[in-house]
Motif scaffolding. Structure first.
Motif, PDB file in Angstrom:
ATOM      1  N   UNK B 422       0.920  -1.220   0.034  1.00 25.30           N
ATOM      2  CA  UNK B 422      -0.111   0.004  -0.029  1.00 25.30           C
ATOM      3  C   UNK B 422       0.905   1.371   0.108  1.00 25.30           C
ATOM      4  N   UNK B 423       2.071   1.079   0.950  1.00 26.83           N
ATOM      5  CA  UNK B 423       2.919   2.402   0.896  1.00 26.83           C
ATOM      6  C   UNK B 423       3.686   2.484  -0.514  1.00 26.83           C
ATOM      7  N   UNK B 426       1.213   4.057  -3.353  1.00 24.03           N
ATOM      8  CA  UNK B 426       0.848   5.468  -3.143  1.00 24.03           C
ATOM      9  C   UNK B 426       2.173   6.477  -3.747  1.00 24.03           C
ATOM     10  N   UNK B 478      -4.445  11.438  -4.772  1.00 15.31           N
ATOM     11  CA  UNK B 478      -5.452  10.769  -4.652  1.00 15.31           C
ATOM     12  C   UNK B 478      -5.407   9.157  -4.261  1.00 15.31           C
ATOM     13  N   UNK B 480      -2.872   7.991  -2.737  1.00 19.39           N
ATOM     14  CA  UNK B 480      -2.523   7.814  -1.154  1.00 19.39           C
ATOM     15  C   UNK B 480      -3.650   7.741  -0.504  1.00 19.39           C
ATOM     16  N   UNK B 481      -4.699   8.779  -0.757  1.00 14.79           N
ATOM     17  CA  UNK B 481      -5.919   8.831   0.055  1.00 14.79           C
ATOM     18  C   UNK B 481      -6.840   7.514  -0.414  1.00 14.79           C
ATOM     19  N   UNK B 483      -5.795   4.591  -1.028  1.00 20.27           N
ATOM     20  CA  UNK B 483      -4.921   3.315  -0.444  1.00 20.27           C
ATOM     21  C   UNK B 483      -5.183   3.394   0.990  1.00 20.27           C
ATOM     22  N   UNK B 484      -5.293   4.691   1.597  1.00 22.06           N
ATOM     23  CA  UNK B 484      -5.430   4.634   3.096  1.00 22.06           C
ATOM     24  C   UNK B 484      -6.567   4.300   3.235  1.00 22.06           C
ATOM     25  N   UNK B 485      -7.796   4.563   2.427  1.00 17.70           N
ATOM     26  CA  UNK B 485      -8.996   3.980   2.960  1.00 17.70           C
ATOM     27  C   UNK B 485      -9.193   2.377   2.918  1.00 17.70           C
ATOM     28  N   UNK B 487      -6.426   0.390   3.435  1.00 21.62           N
ATOM     29  CA  UNK B 487      -5.611  -0.194   4.336  1.00 21.62           C
ATOM     30  C   UNK B 487      -6.374   0.168   5.635  1.00 21.62           C
ATOM     31  N   UNK B 488      -6.841   1.155   5.901  1.00 22.41           N
ATOM     32  CA  UNK B 488      -7.422   1.591   7.215  1.00 22.41           C
ATOM     33  C   UNK B 488      -8.758   0.470   7.457  1.00 22.41           C
ATOM     34  N   UNK B 612     -13.683   3.917   6.152  1.00 21.68           N
ATOM     35  CA  UNK B 612     -12.596   4.377   5.066  1.00 21.68           C
ATOM     36  C   UNK B 612     -13.758   5.267   4.052  1.00 21.68           C
TER      37      UNK B 612
END
Lengths: 311, 704
Positions: B422-423, B426, B478, B480-481, B483-485, B487-488, B612
């Motif tokens: 995920x990192x 991004x 976007x 990154x956002x 993917x954060x969703x 992963x979170x 997310x």
């Protein structure tokens, strides 16, 4: 390694050390200036140091369900802030700086880590504030990247034309202004609420770190101060670089120009924050798209000017 | 090379035969079904692993030889006719299968082989206990074989044939969900959509390529002269349309999320990480290989604009997707867009402009290297993410984001690699994708010399480059956002489903760990791949400048005349080391745990965890609408983000409308042509016969 390179290294290290140590002072003076402008006495500019000392002595609590991400995130954010200092343009010409795109990536990484920690801790407010931050970040990033594109294109066109163009072009000033505006949003200084307030729902910058206390919070506070310092000094250094290039003078004058610009920026920012109470998050959209628009306009103007200059 | 081809083809076909026949053989040998399946899967996948190893090793050696100049001719190139088929008519298309391997092909062969090998090893564990395991393994073998063939075949009829083979074998795999108890309607829709889009793509490609397909004259291939003028523009346009359809660029992005989630997750990795690259490879081959003549530079602007739009559109859909597989499928298209942006920049800066190299050829070289670099990086992190998704699916039984959660704690062997992936996706330092996205942007930045060109080119460049820089920067943020969703929701927070502790086998863990380590290693030492990439890219660019990219263990330095930029590897290393050090000094591992509270009450994760989609609400809200009446159609016309809000899938709606139109008109047409009247059919037979005779008269039979 020859002597010149050593001098450069020493200058760069000194600049970076000052950046790290003086960052809390910058955010402290901003708070102090704001208080003075409102007619309050306010905390002393050195108050952040006292806060940090107090916080660094206590151990924070970790939510029961959190993983190692929550424990590591403040350290990651702090590291990112430390690295940002290396991306500032050097006051002493000749010393290299970190690539600005890498700096953007580092800013993104800090945000990423803190948002993961917010999800990890589970606190709704932290995640909500992170979401707002990302909304701003998504708008800020294109502006900053296109600004870097502008400077790259300018250097290429100047090199092709055989150099000679001064850095004091009005377009550059416009772009620096737009970058400043974008960085204002990036550092959470667009006042969505009176900045002194500590109301959870309106906090954008402090929100994601809401679950931290003690050392974790100290690291985050310090990192935030460094990011603010980075934004201000980036604008100040670019401006001072433009002013200093015209004078063609040694480090003393450029340092003076830098300090003056920095003071002016702090004062301006304090005034702006006091005048502009409560920007709605959505209205940041207008502000940031116009910042991007300014840079695009400057880019077009630059290309057109160089094309017509060739004739 | 002929021996190698025979070995690899033999292995893969044998594997497929074993896979398909394993159930029947097991019954003949009176083996228990379970054992027959286990053995059949293993025996079917092991040849794929072996073949991949052979191809990877030999193409890696070939690349190294090319890089050091040991391969002999520069630029190095090897051709071999591995299958001799005489053309039935003189001057007809040349039918023999010719393999043509140069540095670029070797790079892609290596890529396909390494990742299909990894996926095959992973599948050894992942397919365990799956009733359809042997069939999946068999089709996977053929899929790999077809992909390798598409990369190695010389431009000609066999490229089209191998693309059709890819379609055939992967479409077979698309039926998986339907066969394993999923929705049959979705499965049928997916297969039909996939076949239709692939065929439309191949037809466009074929028609575009007709002017340059090699013809057989006296049994030898003769490549006709490249077209010029309008004919060339039409050719390039058709070829690009065909390849864009297959790689999912806007307006063809609609098929990827419909089709991909229907695949078994292990081959989903193959399709997203590898198969989408084949059209990109062909684009590079056709445009920069001068097969269609010198390419006018404004085509680069077209590619850049297409990729800018694709990146933004697909990342927006990725953000509102509700399950891991769909979201990641959209991200694949977005990454293809970043790759194509590099290619577009290369064309715009004059990589294929012909004999007089333009001022900006340095930037063109860099853009192509960046494009290839992102191809490799995307294959790496995307197979990591998809295989991670496969494991998540296996241990929880679902890929729906709302049903997932807490996997980092519950299944660290899956969670940690997935988090690293995920990192990486991004594009953040210090992982691998950062450096290729950095290079892509740097190549756009370094192309300022293009503005010194003729005015038409300069204006096209200004529009395309500005749009691309803005769109790519926004798309990266976007991503990154989004993917954060993901992963979170899936890795952190409370877990909503029971996790099977025994769900993950050792092959899965090993492959995930290796891929994650590769992401980390390539992020820290970005120079590792640079010699190979440079070798592959340089022969393709007119007036290539080898010195634009200098990479060593300490830094990556971009130097185009008038512009320099560098990333030192020290900060990348510090980003790993310092946090650990600081956390250690701060005693982070000793921080005490306390129950959390929110707003004065105890924290209840089930009730209070922010989702997310709420997290990303600020971003999707402007594009979401209140639920409207959804026009009926084959493909979903909107993505539901909440119970009251949807994001309209404009692409799907247009496709639905087109489909209705085609159906209606074909009904009207078919009723007339296909009336059931015998005399009419006799007339058709007569017509077909006369056309055949006419061809026979015009093109006399080749004498052997």
């Amino acid at each position: 390694m020859n002597g010149l390179a050593l001098t450069d290294l020493a200058w760069a290290t000194a600049q970076w050390c000052l950046y790290v140590t003086l960052a809390p002072l910058v955010s402290g003076s901003l708070a102090w200036l704001e208080a003075r402008l409102q007619g309050r006495r306010g905390p002393a500019p050195t108050q952040p140091y006292r806060d940090l000392r107090k916080l660094l002595r206590t151990r924070p609590a970790v939510p029961v369900q959190a993983t190692a991400i929550f424990r590591l995130a403040p350290a990651v954010v702090f590291t990112c802030a430390l690295l940002l200092g290396a991306a500032l343009p050097p006051l002493h010409p000749g010393a290299g700086a970190m690539d600005l795109l890498l700096a953007l990536g580092v800013i993104g990484l800090a945000r990423f880590a803190l948002t993961l920690a917010a999800f990890d801790a589970g606190s709704p407010v932290a995640v909500m504030s992170s979401g707002r931050q990302w909304f701003l970040h998504v708008l800020v990033e294109p502006t900053l990247v296109i600004a870097i594109y502008f400077s790259a294109t300018r250097s290429i066109l100047v090199a092709r034309a055989g150099g000679g163009e001064s850095a004091r072009s009005p377009l550059t000033a416009l772009v620096i202004g737009a970058v400043g505006l974008a960085l204002l949003a990036e550092t959470g200084r667009l006042p969505f609420d009176t900045h002194g307030s500590r109301l959870e729902l309106t906090m954008i910058e402090e929100g994601p770190g809401l679950d931290y206390g003690g050392r974790g919070l100290a690291l985050l506070r310090w990192a935030e101060a460094m990011r603010l310092t980075f934004a201000l000094s980036l604008v100040a250094l670019l401006t001072a670089g433009g002013l200093g290039a015209g004078a063609g003078a040694g480090p003393a004058i450029s340092i003076g120009a830098f300090l003056l610009t920095m003071a002016a920026l702090l004062l301006g920012l304090a005034g702006f924050e006091l005048r502009q109470v409560r920007v709605r998050p959505r209205s940041a959209l207008t502000l940031l798209t116009s910042a991007a628009g300014i840079v695009v306009f400057s880019l077009v103007a630059l290309v057109v000017a160089s094309a017509s200059g060739r004739r | 090379m002929t021996d190698l081809f025979r070995l690899v083809a033999g292995l893969l076909v044998a594997g497929a035969v074993i896979g398909y026949s394993a159930p029947a053989l097991g019954r003949l040998a009176h083996l228990p079904t379970e054992r027959a399946r286990t053995w059949g899967t293993a025996l079917s996948l092991l040849p794929a692993v072996a073949a991949s190893a052979v191809v990877a090793a030999s193409s890696a050696r070939y690349l190294t030889d090319c890089a050091t100049g040991a391969a002999g001719a520069t630029p190095c190139r090897t051709t071999a006719t591995v299958l001799d088929l005489p053309a039935p008519i003189s001057q007809g298309p040349y039918l023999s299968l010719v393999l043509r391997v140069d540095a670029l092909a070797a790079l892609f062969l290596c890529l396909v082989a390494v990742f299909s090998g990894a996926i095959a090893v992973y599948s050894l564990g992942w397919l365990r206990g799956d009733p359809l395991a042997t069939w999946v393994a068999g089709s996977f073998d053929l899929f790999v074989a077809a992909t390798l063939l598409a990369v190695a075949a010389d431009i000609g009829l066999w490229v089209i044939i191998s693309l059709e083979l890819i379609t055939l074998f992967s479409a077979d795999l698309v039926r998986y969900r339907g066969r394993s108890g999923g929705s049959l309607i979705d499965s049928t829709t997916a297969v039909r959509t996939y076949l239709t889009v692939s065929h439309v793509g191949v037809v466009c490609l074929l028609v575009g390529l007709i002017p340059v397909l090699p013809r057989s004259i006296d049994g030898l291939p003769v490549v006709p002269a490249a077209p010029s003028g309008v004919a060339q523009s039409v050719s390039i346009g058709l070829v690009l349309t065909g390849l864009a359809a297959r790689s999912g660029l806007v307006p063809f992005h609609f098929w990827v999320p419909v089709v991909h989630p229907q695949l078994p997750t292990n081959t989903h990795a193959m399709m997203s990480a590898i198969m989408l690259k084949v059209p990109v490879y062909l684009m590079i081959r056709l445009l920069l290989g001068h097969r269609l003549g010198p390419v006018p530079r404004w085509w680069g602007a077209v590619l850049l604009l297409a990729s800018a739009i694709t990146a933004l559109v697909t990342v927006a859909y990725a953000m509102v997707s509700k399950d891991l597989k769909t979201a990641l499928a959209y991200h694949s298209v977005e990454n293809v867009a970043i790759i194509v942006a590099g290619l577009g920049a290369a064309v715009l800066f004059g990589a294929a402009a012909g004999p007089t190299p333009p001022h900006s050829s340095g930037a063109a070289t860099l853009a192509l290297i960046a494009c290839l670099y992102h191809v490799v990086n995307h294959a790496l992190f995307k197979s990591l993410l998809f295989l991670g998704t496969g494991s998540i699916e296996r241990i929880t039984g679902t890929v729906h984001l709302q049903a997932l959660g807490g996997l980092l704690r519950a299944a660290p062997w899956t969670g940690v690699p997935f988090l690293l992936g995920a990192l990486a996706i991004s594009g953040l330092p210090p992982l691998n994708a950062f450096i290729s996205e950095w290079l892509t942007l740097q190549s756009l930045f370094g192309g300022g010399a293009v503005y010194a060109d003729r005015h038409a080119v300069a204006i096209a460049a200004l529009v395309a480059l500005t749009a691309a820089v803005l769109a790519l920067a926004m798309a990266m943020a976007l991503t990154a956002t989004a993917i954060l969703k993901l992963a979170g929701d899936s890795l952190l927070g409370p877990s909503h489903t029971a996790v099977r502790r025994s769900g993950q086998s050792w092959p899965e863990r090993a492959v995930l760990a290796l891929l994650a380590l590769a992401c980390v290693a390539l992020g820290l030492q970005p120079w590792l791949l640079v010699p190979w990439l440079t070798t592959a890219a340089l022969p393709l660019v007119d007036g290539a400048q080898a010195g634009v990219l200098h990479a060593d263990p300490f830094r990556v330095l971009v130097g185009i005349d008038g512009y320099t930029a560098a990333v030192s590897t020290l900060p990348l290393l510090l980003l790993w080391l310092l946090p650990v050090l600081i956390a250690g000094v701060a005693g982070a591992h000793r921080w005490p745990r306390r129950p959390a509270w929110v707003g004065g009450t105890g924290y209840d994760a089930e009730q209070m965890q922010y989702t997310g989609s709420a997290f990303s609400a600020q971003i999707w809200e402007p594009i979401a609408r209140a639920v409207d009446h959804e026009p009926p159609g084959l493909l979903p016309g909107a993505v539901r983000v909440t119970s009251r809000r949807v994001v309209v899938e404009q692409g799907n709606r247009i496709v639905n409308r087109l489909l209705r139109l085609v159906l209606r008109s074909s009904e009207a047409f078919g009723a007339r042509v296909h009336s059931g009247d015998v005399r009419r059919y006799l007339l058709y037979i007569g017509l077909a016969l006369s056309v055949g005779l006419l061809i026979a008269i015009l093109y006399p039979v080749a004498t052997p």
